[in-house]
Design a protein around this motif. Sequence first.
Motif, PDB file in Angstrom:
ATOM      1  N   ALA A  67      40.077  43.201  47.493  1.00  0.00           N
ATOM      2  CA  ALA A  67      40.406  42.615  46.194  1.00  0.00           C
ATOM      3  C   ALA A  67      41.493  41.546  46.299  1.00  0.00           C
ATOM      4  CB  ALA A  67      40.840  43.714  45.231  1.00  0.00           C
ATOM      5  N   PHE A  73      40.117  37.881  46.802  1.00  0.00           N
ATOM      6  CA  PHE A  73      39.268  37.182  45.836  1.00  0.00           C
ATOM      7  C   PHE A  73      40.033  36.079  45.133  1.00  0.00           C
ATOM      8  CE2 PHE A  73      36.297  40.736  46.067  1.00  0.00           C
ATOM      9  CZ  PHE A  73      35.073  40.110  45.831  1.00  0.00           C
ATOM     10  N   ARG A 102      40.094  33.436  41.802  1.00  0.00           N
ATOM     11  CA  ARG A 102      39.647  33.500  40.403  1.00  0.00           C
ATOM     12  C   ARG A 102      38.247  32.892  40.269  1.00  0.00           C
ATOM     13  NH1 ARG A 102      42.048  33.992  35.276  1.00  0.00           N
ATOM     14  NH2 ARG A 102      40.408  33.696  33.718  1.00  0.00           N
ATOM     15  N   GLN A 108      35.830  32.887  42.458  1.00  0.00           N
ATOM     16  CA  GLN A 108      34.823  33.826  42.941  1.00  0.00           C
ATOM     17  C   GLN A 108      34.531  34.923  41.921  1.00  0.00           C
ATOM     18  OE1 GLN A 108      36.860  34.880  46.582  1.00  0.00           O
ATOM     19  NE2 GLN A 108      35.432  33.685  47.837  1.00  0.00           N
ATOM     20  N   VAL A 109      35.574  35.407  41.276  1.00  0.00           N
ATOM     21  CA  VAL A 109      35.408  36.451  40.263  1.00  0.00           C
ATOM     22  C   VAL A 109      34.613  35.911  39.080  1.00  0.00           C
ATOM     23  CG1 VAL A 109      36.597  37.975  38.638  1.00  0.00           C
ATOM     24  CG2 VAL A 109      37.509  37.653  40.959  1.00  0.00           C
ATOM     25  N   GLU A 110      34.953  34.705  38.637  1.00  0.00           N
ATOM     26  CA  GLU A 110      34.246  34.113  37.503  1.00  0.00           C
ATOM     27  C   GLU A 110      32.774  33.876  37.835  1.00  0.00           C
ATOM     28  OE1 GLU A 110      36.455  30.638  36.453  1.00  0.00           O
ATOM     29  OE2 GLU A 110      37.957  31.766  35.305  1.00  0.00           O
ATOM     30  N   SER A 137      34.065  46.062  46.532  1.00  0.00           N
ATOM     31  CA  SER A 137      34.098  44.824  45.765  1.00  0.00           C
ATOM     32  C   SER A 137      34.467  45.169  44.331  1.00  0.00           C
ATOM     33  CB  SER A 137      32.746  44.102  45.794  1.00  0.00           C
ATOM     34  OG  SER A 137      32.803  42.924  45.000  1.00  0.00           O
ATOM     35  N   PRO A 193      35.487  43.229  41.800  1.00  0.00           N
ATOM     36  CA  PRO A 193      34.874  42.393  40.761  1.00  0.00           C
ATOM     37  C   PRO A 193      33.395  42.715  40.547  1.00  0.00           C
ATOM     38  CG  PRO A 193      36.243  41.063  42.197  1.00  0.00           C
ATOM     39  CD  PRO A 193      36.117  42.397  42.856  1.00  0.00           C
ATOM     40  N   TYR A 194      32.665  42.975  41.626  1.00  0.00           N
ATOM     41  CA  TYR A 194      31.243  43.308  41.486  1.00  0.00           C
ATOM     42  C   TYR A 194      31.069  44.599  40.692  1.00  0.00           C
ATOM     43  CZ  TYR A 194      26.487  44.708  42.685  1.00  0.00           C
ATOM     44  OH  TYR A 194      25.170  45.119  42.618  1.00  0.00           O
ATOM     45  N   THR A 250      31.521  43.946  37.094  1.00  0.00           N
ATOM     46  CA  THR A 250      30.378  43.307  36.416  1.00  0.00           C
ATOM     47  C   THR A 250      29.300  44.333  36.092  1.00  0.00           C
ATOM     48  OG1 THR A 250      29.164  42.714  38.460  1.00  0.00           O
ATOM     49  CG2 THR A 250      30.787  41.132  37.632  1.00  0.00           C
TER      50      THR A 250
END
Length: 276
Positions: A122, A125, A127, A129-131, A178, A180-181, A184
């Motif tokens: 984490a 990452f 920003r 890539q997260v978006e 991951s 962020p994944y 989502t």
Amino acid sequence: MADTQGSEAMPYLSTEPSPNASWAVNLSHKVIAITGANRGIGLGLAEVCLANDAAVVYSLDLSEPDEDFQALAKKNPNRFKYLHMDVTDEASIKQTVDAIVAAEGAIHGMIANAGMTKHQPALEFSREQVEQLFKLNVFGAFSCAQAAAKKFIELGIKGSIVFTASMTSYRPNRAGPSAPYGGTKAAVRNMTHTLAMEWAQYGIRVNSVSPGFVRTQMTAKIEAAPDFDTKMKYYGGMPRLALPQELGGAYVYLMSDTATYTTGIDIPVAGIVGAW
């Protein structure tokens, strides 16, 4: 086109089966759209839908079809088709859904499957890539569901929408973290419940499926890791990756008329991964 703004005054369009309903679990006469079905999980789902008598299955994908797509299309003449679509572009989605209806006269199911992942700590990452992950996995999935729902309402079709969520929406993926994944996919799974509640009055069912480890091009690095067998051992359950086709039964059920009283749920298909 039906007025979706004054939904409070509309009577519910019941999904109760007709007196002569068939209780066979199949997709006979149904036109199904699957985002990201040129390869990976989407292609596997297309194969299972076709094996269960779907009239036509459309792959809605940004990439061009490869040999695997062509092979499945050859086995199913005029039943497996491709349309170029960008799930992050609302205009592209609407145009594509309209094209399906123009060609087939109807659309009965939308599998919002297209997505991407990136496995790394984490702290690494950006920003951006997260978006990117949220734009494709969450915003894209919502826009596809919304476009399908509007078309179902317009045509008076009791349609079905199924999101591809993930077991990472329940538990961390120790084999390939991951944050962020996982975020989502948790958003997608949660969104399922509210959309099911809002759209029930139109006879539209909304559900999701949460796969565990599936063998695709995106997971190749996880399986190739030298400590993969050890990680799988401590997960418990089935110490292997699934074939994409092994997920298909859940989607077929949720798309079928046998599931007329099934909405707002998530079905984990994960070989027990994440159950603890």
